[in-house]
Design a protein around this motif. Sequence first.
Motif, short mmCIF file in Angstrom:
data_model
loop_
_atom_site.label_atom_id
_atom_site.label_comp_id
_atom_site.label_asym_id
_atom_site.label_seq_id
_atom_site.Cartn_x
_atom_site.Cartn_y
_atom_site.Cartn_z
N GLY A 1 52.15 -0.94 36.12
CA GLY A 1 51.90 0.49 36.10
C GLY A 1 51.59 1.05 34.72
N THR A 2 51.78 0.23 33.68
CA THR A 2 51.45 0.69 32.33
C THR A 2 50.02 0.29 31.97
N ALA A 3 49.42 1.05 31.06
CA ALA A 3 48.06 0.73 30.62
C ALA A 3 48.02 -0.63 29.93
N ALA A 4 49.09 -0.94 29.16
CA ALA A 4 49.13 -2.21 28.46
C ALA A 4 49.14 -3.38 29.43
N ARG A 5 49.88 -3.25 30.53
CA ARG A 5 49.95 -4.33 31.52
C ARG A 5 48.59 -4.52 32.20
N HIS A 6 47.95 -3.43 32.57
CA HIS A 6 46.65 -3.51 33.23
C HIS A 6 45.63 -4.20 32.32
N TRP A 7 45.63 -3.83 31.04
CA TRP A 7 44.71 -4.44 30.07
C TRP A 7 45.00 -5.93 29.92
N ALA A 8 46.27 -6.28 29.77
CA ALA A 8 46.65 -7.68 29.55
C ALA A 8 46.30 -8.55 30.76
N MET A 9 46.57 -8.04 31.96
CA MET A 9 46.25 -8.81 33.16
C MET A 9 44.74 -9.01 33.29
N THR A 10 43.98 -7.96 33.01
CA THR A 10 42.52 -8.05 33.08
C THR A 10 41.99 -9.07 32.09
N ARG B 1 42.76 -12.60 33.39
CA ARG B 1 41.93 -12.93 34.56
C ARG B 1 40.48 -13.17 34.14
N ASN B 2 39.99 -12.42 33.16
CA ASN B 2 38.64 -12.66 32.65
C ASN B 2 38.53 -14.01 31.96
N ALA B 3 39.67 -14.51 31.49
CA ALA B 3 39.70 -15.85 30.88
C ALA B 3 39.84 -16.94 31.94
N GLY B 4 40.03 -16.54 33.20
CA GLY B 4 40.03 -17.51 34.29
C GLY B 4 41.40 -17.96 34.78
N PHE B 5 42.46 -17.21 34.46
CA PHE B 5 43.77 -17.63 34.96
C PHE B 5 44.64 -16.42 35.25
N GLU B 6 45.62 -16.64 36.12
CA GLU B 6 46.63 -15.64 36.46
C GLU B 6 47.87 -15.92 35.62
N PRO B 7 48.26 -15.03 34.73
CA PRO B 7 49.39 -15.32 33.85
C PRO B 7 50.71 -15.38 34.61
N ASP B 8 51.56 -16.27 34.17
CA ASP B 8 52.91 -16.41 34.72
C ASP B 8 53.82 -15.45 33.95
N VAL B 9 53.94 -14.21 34.45
CA VAL B 9 54.70 -13.18 33.75
C VAL B 9 56.17 -13.31 34.15
N ARG B 10 56.97 -13.84 33.26
CA ARG B 10 58.40 -14.05 33.54
C ARG B 10 59.28 -12.98 32.92
N TRP C 1 54.70 -15.84 30.12
CA TRP C 1 54.23 -14.68 29.37
C TRP C 1 55.28 -13.57 29.42
N VAL C 2 55.27 -12.73 28.37
CA VAL C 2 56.00 -11.47 28.39
C VAL C 2 54.96 -10.36 28.30
N ALA D 1 41.42 -20.15 22.93
CA ALA D 1 42.83 -19.99 22.56
C ALA D 1 43.61 -19.31 23.66
N LEU D 2 42.99 -18.33 24.29
CA LEU D 2 43.65 -17.63 25.40
C LEU D 2 43.81 -18.55 26.60
N ARG D 3 42.77 -19.29 26.94
CA ARG D 3 42.83 -20.19 28.10
C ARG D 3 43.87 -21.29 27.89
#
Length: 322
Positions: free
Chosen positions: A205-214, A217-226, A199-200, A190-192
């Motif tokens: 610099g926030t913990a939430a952003r670091h977690w979400a990006m990780t 990336r663990n799902a195999g893609f770089e999110p398009d954060v607009r 993405w929003v 579902a994530l992939r």
Amino acid sequence: MFDLHRLRLLRELKHRGTLAAVAAALSYAPSSVSQQLSQLEAEVGVPLLEPAGRRVRLTEQAEILVAHTEAVLERLERAEADIATSLSDLTGTLRVASFQTAALALVPTALGLLRDRHPQLRVHVTHMEPEKALPALLARDFDLVLAEEYPGNPNPRPSELEQEDLLDDPLRLALPHPADGQDTDGAMAALRSLAGHAWVMEPEGTAARHWAMTLCRNAGFEPDVRFETTDLLLHLRLVEQQHAAAFLPDLVWDGHSPTVTLRQLPRGQRARRISTVVRRGGSRHPAVLACRDALLHAVTLHSGRAEGGTPRTHFERGSAKP
């Protein structure tokens, strides 16, 4: 004997970083702060500050003094708690900082409980993200902070702070389109499937952003954060209008039914931990105890309204000083 007021100024400089920040926080003129610290240097007999570019930093001897000052202030905070405990009712001001979803879903209920049980207690609430609120707690700008911790991203726990877990708040994947069917392909699939969507997320610099990006990336893609914002209600609105995918916590619904399609996240990534944090020595203050109990009761009431965060402890009526 060293002057405690000047020692506190030195401590403020350690936590706030600049003479200007200390002056602004305490409503002093920067020249007055500098003069007081010069007098402290004369009392101690050794340099306490040294140049560091356009700023100053504490010397080794200053760091020693600050460590002792922290111990003195902790003892004084315990004395304040003992005095407050000896009184028949709670008075004064309790300064609380909370991030958005806890402020919306839990804090108003807790405030109502505190108002009914301790009408003389003034509670001042500031909306502030934990990344800023926790350093401000150390600097004594707040008495209690509501903080969040994301899976695999533990917060630093300075020895000067005490943390008490409040609840585990489930996190879910919010789809920017109606569901095509049942969630049969699994959380990672579902994530992939959203790799090509906008993405929003919360800001860099926030913990939430670091977690979400990780997670992405663990799902195999770089999110398009607009879209970037700490306002999770805006996250929700962008998902509702199919502009972006998002990760949303259950507290954002505040007991109401979800308005977007949600999917589970991979195992080990399904909840953030919410806690209350106070300075060491301040946890015994009856106003802090009353606030923590009120928040626990708010969690219990919230959990009764909807399937959401699971309380990690239970509210005990009467555990705060009446």
